[in-house]
Design an enzyme around this catalytic site. Sequence first.
Site, short mmCIF file in Angstrom:
data_model
loop_
_atom_site.label_atom_id
_atom_site.label_comp_id
_atom_site.label_asym_id
_atom_site.label_seq_id
_atom_site.Cartn_x
_atom_site.Cartn_y
_atom_site.Cartn_z
N TRP A 156 -32.19 -38.63 -66.39
CA TRP A 156 -31.25 -38.98 -67.75
C TRP A 156 -32.29 -39.65 -68.71
O TRP A 156 -32.09 -39.36 -69.96
CB TRP A 156 -30.18 -40.03 -67.34
CG TRP A 156 -30.84 -41.38 -66.52
CD1 TRP A 156 -30.67 -41.29 -65.38
CD2 TRP A 156 -31.47 -42.32 -67.30
NE1 TRP A 156 -31.30 -42.64 -65.01
CE2 TRP A 156 -31.94 -43.15 -66.10
CE3 TRP A 156 -31.94 -42.55 -68.46
CZ2 TRP A 156 -32.46 -44.28 -66.29
CZ3 TRP A 156 -32.61 -43.82 -68.58
CH2 TRP A 156 -32.94 -44.59 -67.45
N ASN A 157 -33.54 -39.79 -68.55
CA ASN A 157 -34.41 -40.55 -69.64
C ASN A 157 -34.95 -39.84 -70.71
O ASN A 157 -34.86 -40.36 -71.66
CB ASN A 157 -35.28 -41.45 -68.79
CG ASN A 157 -36.39 -40.70 -68.00
OD1 ASN A 157 -36.21 -39.64 -67.74
ND2 ASN A 157 -37.46 -41.24 -67.69
N ARG A 165 -39.50 -28.79 -69.85
CA ARG A 165 -40.62 -28.70 -69.09
C ARG A 165 -40.51 -27.94 -67.69
O ARG A 165 -41.43 -27.36 -67.41
CB ARG A 165 -41.01 -30.21 -68.91
CG ARG A 165 -42.37 -30.46 -68.66
CD ARG A 165 -42.75 -31.95 -68.82
NE ARG A 165 -42.45 -32.55 -67.66
CZ ARG A 165 -42.55 -33.98 -67.32
NH1 ARG A 165 -43.24 -34.83 -68.34
NH2 ARG A 165 -42.49 -34.64 -66.17
N LYS A 180 -29.48 -28.50 -62.84
CA LYS A 180 -28.63 -29.51 -62.76
C LYS A 180 -29.04 -30.88 -63.45
O LYS A 180 -30.05 -31.63 -63.00
CB LYS A 180 -28.51 -29.99 -61.06
CG LYS A 180 -27.31 -30.84 -60.88
CD LYS A 180 -27.33 -31.86 -59.88
CE LYS A 180 -28.41 -32.96 -59.96
NZ LYS A 180 -27.43 -33.79 -60.88
N GLY A 234 -37.42 -37.37 -60.98
CA GLY A 234 -36.62 -38.60 -60.90
C GLY A 234 -37.24 -39.50 -59.97
O GLY A 234 -38.63 -39.55 -60.07
N GLU A 256 -41.73 -34.61 -59.59
CA GLU A 256 -42.22 -35.51 -60.74
C GLU A 256 -41.68 -36.75 -60.57
O GLU A 256 -40.43 -37.06 -60.87
CB GLU A 256 -42.07 -34.88 -62.31
CG GLU A 256 -42.88 -33.75 -62.38
CD GLU A 256 -44.19 -33.93 -62.64
OE1 GLU A 256 -44.61 -35.22 -62.75
OE2 GLU A 256 -44.89 -32.92 -62.66
N ARG A 284 -41.72 -47.59 -75.88
CA ARG A 284 -41.15 -46.28 -76.24
C ARG A 284 -40.12 -45.96 -75.19
O ARG A 284 -40.02 -46.18 -74.00
CB ARG A 284 -42.13 -45.09 -76.25
CG ARG A 284 -42.08 -43.83 -76.57
CD ARG A 284 -43.10 -43.08 -76.57
NE ARG A 284 -43.54 -42.76 -75.15
CZ ARG A 284 -43.29 -41.60 -74.43
NH1 ARG A 284 -42.84 -40.58 -75.20
NH2 ARG A 284 -43.68 -41.54 -73.31
N CYS A 290 -41.03 -42.85 -67.25
CA CYS A 290 -41.83 -42.86 -65.94
C CYS A 290 -43.30 -43.38 -66.16
O CYS A 290 -44.09 -43.69 -65.53
CB CYS A 290 -42.07 -41.39 -65.30
SG CYS A 290 -42.49 -40.32 -66.47
N GLU A 387 -41.00 -50.30 -60.61
CA GLU A 387 -40.71 -49.67 -62.00
C GLU A 387 -39.74 -50.47 -62.61
O GLU A 387 -38.61 -50.79 -62.42
CB GLU A 387 -40.11 -48.42 -61.87
CG GLU A 387 -41.14 -47.38 -62.10
CD GLU A 387 -40.47 -45.83 -62.12
OE1 GLU A 387 -39.42 -45.63 -61.20
OE2 GLU A 387 -40.85 -45.00 -62.87
P1 NAP Z 1 -32.56 -40.34 -59.97
O1 NAP Z 1 -31.61 -41.42 -59.56
O2 NAP Z 1 -33.73 -40.07 -58.88
O3 NAP Z 1 -32.13 -38.92 -60.39
C1 NAP Z 1 -32.77 -37.76 -60.99
C2 NAP Z 1 -32.13 -36.64 -60.68
O4 NAP Z 1 -31.52 -36.34 -59.40
C3 NAP Z 1 -30.64 -36.57 -61.43
O5 NAP Z 1 -30.11 -35.30 -61.79
C4 NAP Z 1 -29.73 -37.10 -60.29
O6 NAP Z 1 -28.25 -36.86 -60.43
C5 NAP Z 1 -30.20 -36.24 -58.98
N1 NAP Z 1 -30.07 -36.73 -57.90
C6 NAP Z 1 -29.69 -38.13 -57.31
N2 NAP Z 1 -29.48 -37.99 -55.97
C7 NAP Z 1 -29.57 -36.83 -55.65
C8 NAP Z 1 -29.41 -36.08 -54.39
N3 NAP Z 1 -29.09 -36.92 -53.10
N4 NAP Z 1 -29.36 -34.76 -54.54
C9 NAP Z 1 -29.82 -34.18 -55.47
N5 NAP Z 1 -30.03 -34.58 -56.65
C10 NAP Z 1 -29.88 -36.00 -56.73
O7 NAP Z 1 -33.77 -40.75 -60.97
P2 NAP Z 1 -33.02 -41.19 -62.44
O8 NAP Z 1 -32.70 -42.72 -62.41
O9 NAP Z 1 -32.24 -40.24 -63.11
O10 NAP Z 1 -34.57 -41.32 -63.38
C11 NAP Z 1 -35.37 -42.24 -63.50
C12 NAP Z 1 -36.44 -41.96 -62.26
O11 NAP Z 1 -37.21 -40.65 -62.58
C13 NAP Z 1 -37.56 -43.21 -62.61
O12 NAP Z 1 -38.15 -43.39 -61.14
C14 NAP Z 1 -38.62 -42.33 -63.37
O13 NAP Z 1 -40.02 -42.73 -63.22
C15 NAP Z 1 -38.40 -40.86 -62.89
N6 NAP Z 1 -39.14 -39.98 -63.72
C16 NAP Z 1 -40.44 -39.20 -63.51
C17 NAP Z 1 -40.96 -38.56 -64.31
C18 NAP Z 1 -42.12 -37.73 -64.29
O14 NAP Z 1 -42.48 -36.72 -64.86
N7 NAP Z 1 -42.85 -38.32 -63.35
C19 NAP Z 1 -40.37 -38.28 -65.69
C20 NAP Z 1 -39.05 -38.98 -65.98
C21 NAP Z 1 -38.50 -39.57 -64.94
P3 NAP Z 1 -27.12 -37.75 -60.84
O15 NAP Z 1 -27.75 -38.80 -61.60
O16 NAP Z 1 -26.03 -37.19 -61.37
O17 NAP Z 1 -26.84 -38.63 -59.42
#
Ligand code: NAP
Length: 487
Positions: A156-157, A165, A180, A234, A256, A284, A290, A387
Site C-alpha cells: 500500500w505504501n 515497477r 493484486k 511487501g 522485494e 519521505r 522500505c 522496521e
Molecule cells: P504486507 O502486509 O506484506 O502486504 C503486501 C501485499 O501482500 C499486499 O498486497 C497484501 O494484501 C498482500 N498479502 C498479505 N498477506 C498475503 C498472503 N498471505 N498471500 C498473498 N498476499 C498477501 O506488506 P505491507 O504492509 O502492505 O507493506 C509494507 C511492507 O512492504 C514493509 O515491510 C516494506 O518494507 C515492504 N516494502 C518493500 C519494498 C521493497 O522494494 N523492498 C517496497 C515497498 C514496501 P492485503 O494488504 O490486501 O492483505
Amino acid sequence: MDENALLAAVPDRLFIGGRWVPGSAGLLTVSDPATGREIKSIANASVEDGAAALDAAVAAADAWAATAPRARGEILRRAFDLVQQRRDEFALLMTLEMGKPLAEANGEVTYGGEFLRWFGEEAVRISGRYGTNPEGTGRMIVSQHPVGPCFLITPWNFPLAMATRKIAPALAAGCTVVVKPAELTPLTTLYFAKLLEDAGLPAGVLNVITTSTSGRVSAPIIADPRLRKLSFTGSTEVGRRLLQQASENVLRTSMELGGNAPFIVFDDADLDKAVEGALLAKFRNIGEACTAANRFIVHESVADEFAARVAERVKGMRLGRGTDDGVTIGPLINQEAVDKVAALLDDAVARGASVLTGGSRVHRAGTFFEPTVVTDVRPGSDILREEIFGPVLSIVRFADEDEAVRVANDTEFGLVSYVFTRDLARGQRMIDRLQTGMMGLNVGVVSNAAAPFGGVKQSGLGREGGLEGIHEYLSTKYTLTPDPFGV
Ligand code: NAP
C-alpha cells in the site's frame, strides 16, 4: 478534477480478460486515512475470480509473447504519456487512499511513470549471445524468452510505483499478468488498469483482482501449475510465507521485502548535507518506505549537533491531510501502524532514550503520529531491530568505523544503507563492507527507474528497474547446433 469526480471515475470492478466485472465476494470499502471516512466501495474478488483472472492471463500469453517488442514498447510509451496527462489525478488519488502529501504523491507519479518509459525502451533491447563452443565443433545460441503468466502482489505504501515497477518489465518482456494490489490502496491500480486499456493493451494481458482476503485468493493462483512467476513487494513475514507456497511448483520468484536501513554520519561528514539527507531518508512518505532510514548511527563527536539540527527542522514540519497546502506529514496508513510506532518509541524511552521533539499520537480524526526525533537509543531496543514505518528518527552513537559497520550490519535485513562522509577512501570501504543491496553515499534517496532496486539477506531476492529488472521476467534458453547448423 475534484475529489468526488475523480473517485467516481475510478473503476469499481475487477479487470479480467479485458472486461470490468463485479466481484463474486461482494464489496470492499476503501477509506481516507486522514479522515477515517470511507471514500469508495469496490469489487471484492473470490477464489473463483482469482482463477478467472489467471485463466485470462494464460489465454492471452502466447499472443502477447508473439507481439513485436516494438509494439509492446510503444504501448508502454503511450501509457507513460497518459500518466503525465493524468498526473494530477494519480497524485490526488494516492493522497486520498494512502495519505501522503500531494507534493510527494506528485513525486511518485514521476518515479512510477518512469518505469513505463524505461521498460518501453528496454522491450526492444532483449538480446542473447552467439558463439563457438570451446571445442570449435558447434555454435552456442543463448536466447531470452518471456517466462510466462505472472502474479504480481503489491503493497500500500507506493500504490503507483510498486505496480508499474512490476507491470512495465513484465509486459515489456512479453509476459501477461494478474495484479493484486493491497486492500488498503487498490484504487490507484484500478485507475492505472483503465489507463493501460486506453493505451491499447490487448484484453487479458493485464488482469486486476482486488480482495479483502488476500491469502485465500492468492494461494490457489500460486499453486496453479500454469503460473510461471510470482513477484511480491511487501513485508518479509508475508514474503517468507509466499516463498514456501512458491516452492511447491518451484516457481520463479522476485521478493522485494522489508528494510532496516542504517544512516551513518561520520565525523568528517558535511553536516548540512547529512541533515538534508536525513530528513528525506526518514520523513519521505511519512516514514512508510522500505528504504526509510531506520537507525541513525552518528559519530559521537557530531551526534549532539546533528540531533539538535534535525530536531529543529522536524519542529517546523506541518502535520495534516495531504491535500492541504503546506502539509509535509500525512497520516499513517491505519491505527495498527500508529500503535506499532507508539510501542517502539515507548520501548526505546523505557530503556533510556530521550525524545527531542514529537513523541505522541495526535488525537484527532485520522491516524496521525507526530514527527519525532529520539536520541541516545540503547542497544537492544526494539526500534533498532524492527522496521519503524513511521515518522520517528532514532539516533545511536558510535566511536569508530569498525563499530559503525558492526552496528549497521547487525540486522537480518540488507536493503539500503546511507553513508555521509567526505573521505573518498572511507566511502569505498563502506561500499565494500556494508551488507546492503543499495547505498546512498552522501545522498538520502536512491530510487531511480534506471537503477537495480533490491536487497540482500532477508530484504529479498531479485532486482527491479535498471538493466536487471526485465530479466526477472525472462528465462534463458541455450541451443547447441553443429557448425554450420548441422544441415
Ligand atoms: P504486507 O502486509 O506484506 O502486504 C503486501 C501485499 O501482500 C499486499 O498486497 C497484501 O494484501 C498482500 N498479502 C498479505 N498477506 C498475503 C498472503 N498471505 N498471500 C498473498 N498476499 C498477501 O506488506 P505491507 O504492509 O502492505 O507493506 C509494507 C511492507 O512492504 C514493509 O515491510 C516494506 O518494507 C515492504 N516494502 C518493500 C519494498 C521493497 O522494494 N523492498 C517496497 C515497498 C514496501 P492485503 O494488504 O490486501 O492483505
